[in-house]
Design a protein around this motif. Structure first.
Motif, PDB file in Angstrom:
ATOM      1  N   ASP A 196       0.847  -1.260  -0.086  1.00 54.93           N
ATOM      2  CA  ASP A 196       0.206  -0.048  -0.095  1.00 54.93           C
ATOM      3  C   ASP A 196       0.836   1.184   0.116  1.00 54.93           C
TER       4      ASP A 196
ATOM      5  N   GLU B 253      -0.176  -6.223  -4.555  1.00 57.31           N
ATOM      6  CA  GLU B 253      -1.088  -5.850  -5.550  1.00 57.31           C
ATOM      7  C   GLU B 253       0.073  -6.275  -6.866  1.00 57.31           C
TER       8      GLU B 253
ATOM      9  N   HIS C 223      -1.528  -0.987 -12.601  1.00 54.14           N
ATOM     10  CA  HIS C 223      -1.962  -1.758 -11.357  1.00 54.14           C
ATOM     11  C   HIS C 223      -3.273  -2.450 -11.754  1.00 54.14           C
ATOM     12  N   THR C 224      -3.084  -3.956 -11.312  1.00 52.32           N
ATOM     13  CA  THR C 224      -4.264  -4.851 -11.939  1.00 52.32           C
ATOM     14  C   THR C 224      -5.263  -4.710 -10.710  1.00 52.32           C
ATOM     15  N   GLY C 225      -5.016  -4.456  -9.409  1.00 53.60           N
ATOM     16  CA  GLY C 225      -6.152  -4.507  -8.372  1.00 53.60           C
ATOM     17  C   GLY C 225      -6.321  -5.837  -8.062  1.00 53.60           C
ATOM     18  N   ASP C 226      -5.099  -6.807  -8.350  1.00 54.12           N
ATOM     19  CA  ASP C 226      -5.383  -8.358  -7.816  1.00 54.12           C
ATOM     20  C   ASP C 226      -4.211  -8.601  -6.724  1.00 54.12           C
TER      21      ASP C 226
ATOM     22  N   ARG D  50      -9.045 -10.197  -5.620  1.00 49.92           N
ATOM     23  CA  ARG D  50      -9.218  -8.950  -6.182  1.00 49.92           C
ATOM     24  C   ARG D  50      -8.934  -8.002  -4.847  1.00 49.92           C
ATOM     25  N   THR D  51      -8.350  -6.807  -4.802  1.00 51.71           N
ATOM     26  CA  THR D  51      -8.462  -6.051  -3.672  1.00 51.71           C
ATOM     27  C   THR D  51      -9.651  -5.675  -3.018  1.00 51.71           C
ATOM     28  N   LYS D  52     -10.708  -5.546  -3.759  1.00 50.06           N
ATOM     29  CA  LYS D  52     -12.060  -5.313  -3.095  1.00 50.06           C
ATOM     30  C   LYS D  52     -12.775  -6.437  -2.730  1.00 50.06           C
TER      31      LYS D  52
END
Length: 563
Positions: free
Chosen positions: A389, A403, A432-435, A450-452
């Motif tokens: 982060d 990530e 940035h893939t978000g994975d 996934r980050t979300k």
């Protein structure tokens, strides 16, 4: 950037650009007699294919389309779509592949945002066009695509159902065009294709690729799939059939590779389970790619065991969503060879594909399944790193999470007319893939979530993908989806939707008890037992077949929480 010395150049020397037309040219050199098949309706060899691609270029010329114009296509997976992959782009126009599974409002947005000039549309999609035609701002002309011209069973729908500017039916226009056309040279960084990807917020985002990027992506596939034999594909013996829509990241780029190799290709049109199985057997299909839902549908078919001999020649690359161990075991039980691939719309899409080296091929089957269900090994020419982060790189030790960020020669440079989201995509010079994932010392990528979608419960991060993998190994579970929902005590708790296989009578208590037994044996962490299990007939999917966890969390929260 270090100081370097460029090679001297002679003024008359020719340096050929990396263009899609160069890949097309290879298809005539070695095996031009091989066939391209569309359902049970149409077949041609590569000589005829090249003629039709040039006819298409002449049709575009006659219709007043200029290089740089946007050409939109609504079609099922077909030989026509393949002709557009090469004809529209080699002409110098831009191919806009329309995601037909978007809502009419989203389709309208993408067409106006892309500034489409002409639309090639299958008559099955005329109702969508009828709903939005009066709001199109840049479209001037239409061409109708119809399968009925191959069957002679009925006429094409009346053209007066379309707006002014209808030019006729695709096949008729090709028949009247010359097959002589010399595709020009132009800058390899010329815009070749565009499509729109949906996110969690805002309008769909326009992704775009140049001729050079698609050329290099094809070379990457050629190196990995054929050179390293990650999933052996020999043009002399293999038959390719996509089961990923051609509007979705160019069917993962494989049509470019298969055409360059003049391999036999089979295009199934609209996906129908019985027809897919029929084509797979009748045409001798040996290589496909699809999302897990499609593979699960085929291996769960009662007819599948009868065709084990045919299926044992079939190799399938799974992407879009995680390949679970349960599905991998079911497929290999039928003799199907499966591996995972990893990427995203913005990366054209290949970033990693499963590759078992000589030592790993000697492993026991259950150990190979563990490898085959990983996201894959980092693809040639691609650089993947893990970032925390704070923007710091994380060690590739197979345990540390971060990530996934990427660099490579075929990654989109941004989003069309959306510089803010493009800058966010490329923050710090990495895509940035978000994975969230770990990467091993020998370059295996293990996506955690996934980050979300990571479930943050009681101070622990629990992977919803890992939970779905565990559920896939419970006998009687056909498919599952796990999401985290708010919990006053723990922050979030996992909840699961489950589809059970026919003939089973599972209960939530029984599934939980089986998972709890694994926890008690020390095989699972205690957080891997969902708070609530709900049995459903269908799990929500996105327009490209991925589990729609946003929809599950929002629209189905009431169902899952039982409120």
């Amino acid at each position: 950037m270090i100081q370097t010395k460029l090679i001297p150049r002679t003024a008359e020397a020719h340096e050929p650009p990396m263009l899609i037309k160069s890949m097309l040219a290879q298809s005539l050199k070695y095996e031009p007699q091989r066939e391209i098949v569309y359902r049970d309706l149409f077949r041609m060899n590569y000589i005829q294919f090249n003629q039709r691609v040039r006819k298409l270029a002449n049709v575009l010329t006659e219709l007043g389309i200029k290089p740089g114009d946007m050409v939109a296509v609504f079609d099922w997976d077909s030989h026509r779509y393949l002709e557009c992959f090469f004809g529209v782009t080699s002409y110098g126009a831009i191919l806009h592949t329309i995601n037909v599974r978007l809502s009419p409002a989203q389709i309208l947005y993408t067409m106006n945002h892309a500034k489409d000039k002409i639309v090639l549309i299958h008559e099955d999609f005329l109702p969508i066009l009828a709903a939005i035609k009066d709001q199109l701002t840049t479209v001037e002309k239409f061409v109708v695509l119809s399968d009925k011209v191959y069957t002679g069973t009925a006429e094409v729908k009346p053209l007066n159902e379309l707006p002014e500017g209808v030019e006729g039916e695709y096949e008729a226009l090709l028949n009247s065009a010359s097959d002589q056309y010399e595709f020009p040279d132009f800058d390899e960084n010329t815009w070749a294709t565009s499509f729109y990807t949906t996110g969690t917020t805002g309008n769909p985002k326009g992704v775009y690729f140049s001729h050079r990027q698609l050329f290099m992506h094809t070379m990457g596939l050629l190196t990995y799939i054929i050179g390293y034999e990650a999933m052996p594909f020999k043009g002399s013996t293999d038959v390719y059939m996509p089961i990923t829509p051609m509007f979705h990241v160019h069917a993962w780029g494989f049509p470019f590779l298969a055409t360059m190799m003049s391999a036999k290709q089979v295009y199934p049109g609209r996906y129908e389970p019985e027809l897919l199985l029929k084509l797979l057997i009748a045409e001798g299909v040996t290589l496909s790619h699809c999302v897990p839902t499609i593979l699960n549908m085929l291996v769960s078919s009662p007819a599948a065991p009868r065709f084990r001999e045919n299926l044992s020649r079939w190799k399938v690359i799974i992407g879009g969503s995680a390949l679970t161990k349960g599905l991998a075991n079911a497929a290999t039980g039928l003799g199907i060879t499966v591996i995972s691939g990893y990427g995203m719309s913005e990366t054209a899409p290949i970033l990693a594909v499963g590759y078992l080296n000589e030592q790993e091929k000697m492993c026991l089957p259950e150990e190979q399944i563990d490898l085959r269900t990983r996201a894959g090994r980092i693809a040639p020419f691609v650089e993947l790193r893990l970032m925390d982060d704070n923007g710091q790189f994380v060690a590739h030790d197979g345990h540390s999470l971060g990530e996934i960020v990427a660099r490579g020669p075929w990654l989109t440079q941004g989003y069309y007319e959306d510089p803010e989201r493009g800058a966010d995509l490329w923050k710090g010079g990495w895509l940035h893939t978000g994975d969230v994932a770990s990467i091993t010392t020998d370059h295996w990528v293990i996506v955690s979530d996934r980050t979300k979608d990571v479930i943050k419960t009681g101070g622990e991060w629990v992977s919803s993908l890992d939970m779905e993998d565990v559920l896939s190994q419970v006998e009687g579970i056909a498919e599952s989806a796990v999401v985290g929902l708010p919990d006053e005590r723990w922050g979030e708790r996992p909840h699961a939707l489950i589809i059970q296989k026919p003939g089973y009578a599972l209960t939530a208590e029984g599934v939980k008890a089986e998972l709890q037994a694994k926890v008690d044996r020390g095989d699972l962490h205690k957080w891997y037992v969902p708070d609530r299990i709900v049995f459903v007939q269908e799990i929500p999917k996105t327009s490209v077949g991925k589990i729609d966890k946003k929809k599950i969390r929002s629209e189905m929260k009431e169902l899952i929480l039982g409120k």
